[in-house]
Motif scaffolding. Structure first.
Motif, PDB file in Angstrom:
ATOM      1  N   ILE A 149       7.107 -28.297  46.811  1.00  0.00           N
ATOM      2  CA  ILE A 149       7.362 -27.619  45.539  1.00  0.00           C
ATOM      3  C   ILE A 149       7.662 -28.642  44.453  1.00  0.00           C
ATOM      4  CG2 ILE A 149       8.998 -26.122  44.294  1.00  0.00           C
ATOM      5  CD1 ILE A 149       9.203 -24.489  46.941  1.00  0.00           C
ATOM      6  N   ASN A 150       8.532 -29.587  44.745  1.00  0.00           N
ATOM      7  CA  ASN A 150       8.892 -30.641  43.805  1.00  0.00           C
ATOM      8  C   ASN A 150       7.641 -31.383  43.328  1.00  0.00           C
ATOM      9  OD1 ASN A 150      11.573 -32.146  42.943  1.00  0.00           O
ATOM     10  ND2 ASN A 150      10.036 -33.716  43.348  1.00  0.00           N
ATOM     11  N   ASP A 151       6.782 -31.766  44.278  1.00  0.00           N
ATOM     12  CA  ASP A 151       5.563 -32.509  43.949  1.00  0.00           C
ATOM     13  C   ASP A 151       4.597 -31.687  43.109  1.00  0.00           C
ATOM     14  OD1 ASP A 151       6.573 -34.667  45.325  1.00  0.00           O
ATOM     15  OD2 ASP A 151       5.222 -34.442  47.060  1.00  0.00           O
TER      16      ASP A 151
ATOM     17  N   LEU B  13       3.406 -30.705  35.470  1.00  0.00           N
ATOM     18  CA  LEU B  13       4.011 -31.205  34.237  1.00  0.00           C
ATOM     19  C   LEU B  13       3.409 -32.528  33.790  1.00  0.00           C
ATOM     20  CD1 LEU B  13       7.711 -30.137  34.802  1.00  0.00           C
ATOM     21  CD2 LEU B  13       5.993 -29.060  33.317  1.00  0.00           C
ATOM     22  N   SER B  14       2.833 -33.290  34.720  1.00  0.00           N
ATOM     23  CA  SER B  14       2.176 -34.542  34.333  1.00  0.00           C
ATOM     24  C   SER B  14       0.917 -34.270  33.508  1.00  0.00           C
ATOM     25  CB  SER B  14       1.842 -35.385  35.568  1.00  0.00           C
ATOM     26  OG  SER B  14       0.739 -34.828  36.270  1.00  0.00           O
ATOM     27  N   LEU B  15       0.375 -33.062  33.587  1.00  0.00           N
ATOM     28  CA  LEU B  15      -0.804 -32.684  32.801  1.00  0.00           C
ATOM     29  C   LEU B  15      -0.451 -32.237  31.392  1.00  0.00           C
ATOM     30  CD1 LEU B  15      -2.635 -30.522  35.502  1.00  0.00           C
ATOM     31  CD2 LEU B  15      -3.142 -32.885  34.861  1.00  0.00           C
ATOM     32  N   VAL B  16       0.824 -31.941  31.165  1.00  0.00           N
ATOM     33  CA  VAL B  16       1.253 -31.419  29.872  1.00  0.00           C
ATOM     34  C   VAL B  16       1.402 -32.573  28.887  1.00  0.00           C
ATOM     35  CG1 VAL B  16       3.082 -30.172  28.653  1.00  0.00           C
ATOM     36  CG2 VAL B  16       2.420 -29.482  30.967  1.00  0.00           C
TER      37      VAL B  16
ATOM     38  N   PHE C 280       9.083 -35.217  31.084  1.00  0.00           N
ATOM     39  CA  PHE C 280       9.528 -34.268  32.094  1.00  0.00           C
ATOM     40  C   PHE C 280      10.110 -34.989  33.289  1.00  0.00           C
ATOM     41  CE2 PHE C 280       6.014 -32.456  29.726  1.00  0.00           C
ATOM     42  CZ  PHE C 280       6.618 -31.309  29.231  1.00  0.00           C
ATOM     43  N   GLU C 281      11.047 -34.302  33.922  1.00  0.00           N
ATOM     44  CA  GLU C 281      11.707 -34.828  35.106  1.00  0.00           C
ATOM     45  C   GLU C 281      11.836 -33.678  36.102  1.00  0.00           C
ATOM     46  OE1 GLU C 281      15.293 -37.477  34.611  1.00  0.00           O
ATOM     47  OE2 GLU C 281      16.262 -35.608  35.202  1.00  0.00           O
ATOM     48  N   VAL C 282      11.490 -33.933  37.346  1.00  0.00           N
ATOM     49  CA  VAL C 282      11.670 -32.941  38.405  1.00  0.00           C
ATOM     50  C   VAL C 282      12.483 -33.611  39.484  1.00  0.00           C
ATOM     51  CG1 VAL C 282      10.548 -31.389  40.046  1.00  0.00           C
ATOM     52  CG2 VAL C 282       9.417 -31.919  37.864  1.00  0.00           C
ATOM     53  N   GLU C 283      13.601 -32.988  39.849  1.00  0.00           N
ATOM     54  CA  GLU C 283      14.458 -33.587  40.862  1.00  0.00           C
ATOM     55  C   GLU C 283      15.168 -32.510  41.667  1.00  0.00           C
ATOM     56  OE1 GLU C 283      17.460 -35.994  39.007  1.00  0.00           O
ATOM     57  OE2 GLU C 283      17.814 -34.523  37.446  1.00  0.00           O
ATOM     58  N   LYS C 284      15.628 -32.910  42.804  1.00  0.00           N
ATOM     59  CA  LYS C 284      16.371 -32.011  43.700  1.00  0.00           C
ATOM     60  C   LYS C 284      17.839 -32.385  43.612  1.00  0.00           C
ATOM     61  CE  LYS C 284      17.073 -29.357  47.513  1.00  0.00           C
ATOM     62  NZ  LYS C 284      18.485 -29.331  47.657  1.00  0.00           N
ATOM     63  N   LYS C 285      18.621 -31.454  43.120  1.00  0.00           N
ATOM     64  CA  LYS C 285      20.081 -31.574  43.166  1.00  0.00           C
ATOM     65  C   LYS C 285      20.507 -30.518  44.171  1.00  0.00           C
ATOM     66  CE  LYS C 285      20.303 -33.138  38.395  1.00  0.00           C
ATOM     67  NZ  LYS C 285      20.721 -32.869  37.041  1.00  0.00           N
TER      68      LYS C 285
ATOM     69  N   LEU D 171       1.210 -21.617  26.544  1.00  0.00           N
ATOM     70  CA  LEU D 171       0.282 -22.460  27.293  1.00  0.00           C
ATOM     71  C   LEU D 171       0.065 -21.950  28.710  1.00  0.00           C
ATOM     72  CD1 LEU D 171       1.660 -25.981  26.248  1.00  0.00           C
ATOM     73  CD2 LEU D 171      -0.306 -24.755  25.277  1.00  0.00           C
ATOM     74  N   GLY D 172       0.763 -20.902  29.081  1.00  0.00           N
ATOM     75  CA  GLY D 172       0.633 -20.365  30.430  1.00  0.00           C
ATOM     76  C   GLY D 172       1.401 -21.140  31.479  1.00  0.00           C
ATOM     77  N   LEU D 173       2.290 -22.038  31.061  1.00  0.00           N
ATOM     78  CA  LEU D 173       2.990 -22.909  32.014  1.00  0.00           C
ATOM     79  C   LEU D 173       3.999 -22.160  32.886  1.00  0.00           C
ATOM     80  CD1 LEU D 173       3.462 -26.013  29.758  1.00  0.00           C
ATOM     81  CD2 LEU D 173       2.037 -25.854  31.797  1.00  0.00           C
ATOM     82  N   GLY D 174       4.672 -21.163  32.345  1.00  0.00           N
ATOM     83  CA  GLY D 174       5.626 -20.402  33.151  1.00  0.00           C
ATOM     84  C   GLY D 174       4.931 -19.694  34.305  1.00  0.00           C
ATOM     85  N   MET D 175       3.826 -19.024  33.993  1.00  0.00           N
ATOM     86  CA  MET D 175       3.058 -18.340  35.044  1.00  0.00           C
ATOM     87  C   MET D 175       2.443 -19.340  36.012  1.00  0.00           C
ATOM     88  SD  MET D 175       3.244 -15.115  35.013  1.00  0.00           S
ATOM     89  CE  MET D 175       4.767 -14.814  34.148  1.00  0.00           C
ATOM     90  N   ARG D 176       2.008 -20.485  35.500  1.00  0.00           N
ATOM     91  CA  ARG D 176       1.401 -21.503  36.363  1.00  0.00           C
ATOM     92  C   ARG D 176       2.448 -22.036  37.346  1.00  0.00           C
ATOM     93  NH1 ARG D 176      -2.551 -21.189  38.184  1.00  0.00           N
ATOM     94  NH2 ARG D 176      -3.528 -20.968  36.179  1.00  0.00           N
TER      95      ARG D 176
END
Length: 146
Positions: free
Chosen positions: A8-10, A16-19, A26-31, A74-79
């Motif tokens: 999921i993280n990946d 987000l790397s496409l945005v 953007f940052e994606v991390e597991k806390k 941009l449809g990002l939430g649904m994506r």
């Protein structure tokens, strides 16, 4: 981080790397939860989505989806929901949206999400329409790999 959390993280990080929006990183991390954050040029941080994976019940909960103004339409939430549902389905997990506003709840019911015994929890299922006509990358995700 377990395997499903890693995937999921990946997937969120790849999306987000496409945005390409000026002055946003953007940052994606597991806390405690998986969190995707938008960071403005001024350093202001906006949590885009939070994802909680519960291995004990094979369930995934999303308590937060909030896109800054420049990311809307941009449809990002649904994506993001579609990507997480695809991973959940692959690993045989159920996906739930929780802590919903009434308006978002109604929009998701209109898209085919299933109500649960609790008013502010909906289940995303295969018949839920997570397609967004505003997403310019729709074709890119048809053959997405897990």
């Amino acid at each position: 981080m377990n395997e499903i959390e890693l995937v999921i993280n990946d997937r969120i990080a790849e999306l987000l790397s496409l945005v390409q929006i000026d002055n946003l990183q953007f940052e994606v991390e597991k806390k405690d939860l998986i969190e995707a954050t938008a960071i403005s040029a001024t350093g202001e941080r906006t949590c885009l989505i939070k994802v909680e994976v519960r291995e004990s019940t094979h369930s995934i909960y999303i308590p937060n989806i909030l896109l800054p103004e420049e990311m809307r339409g941009l449809g990002l939430g649904m994506r993001m929901l579609w990507l997480i549902f695809s991973v959940a389905n692959h690993f045989k997990y159920s996906l739930y949206l929780i802590m919903l506003t009434d308006s978002f709840r109604q929009r998701m019911l209109n898209r085919g999400a299933l109500p649960t015994a609790q008013h502010d929890i909906l289940q995303i299922v295969k018949n839920t329409n997570l397609y967004s006509k505003d997403d310019p990358n729709n074709q890119q995700y048809i053959g997405v790999r897990l």
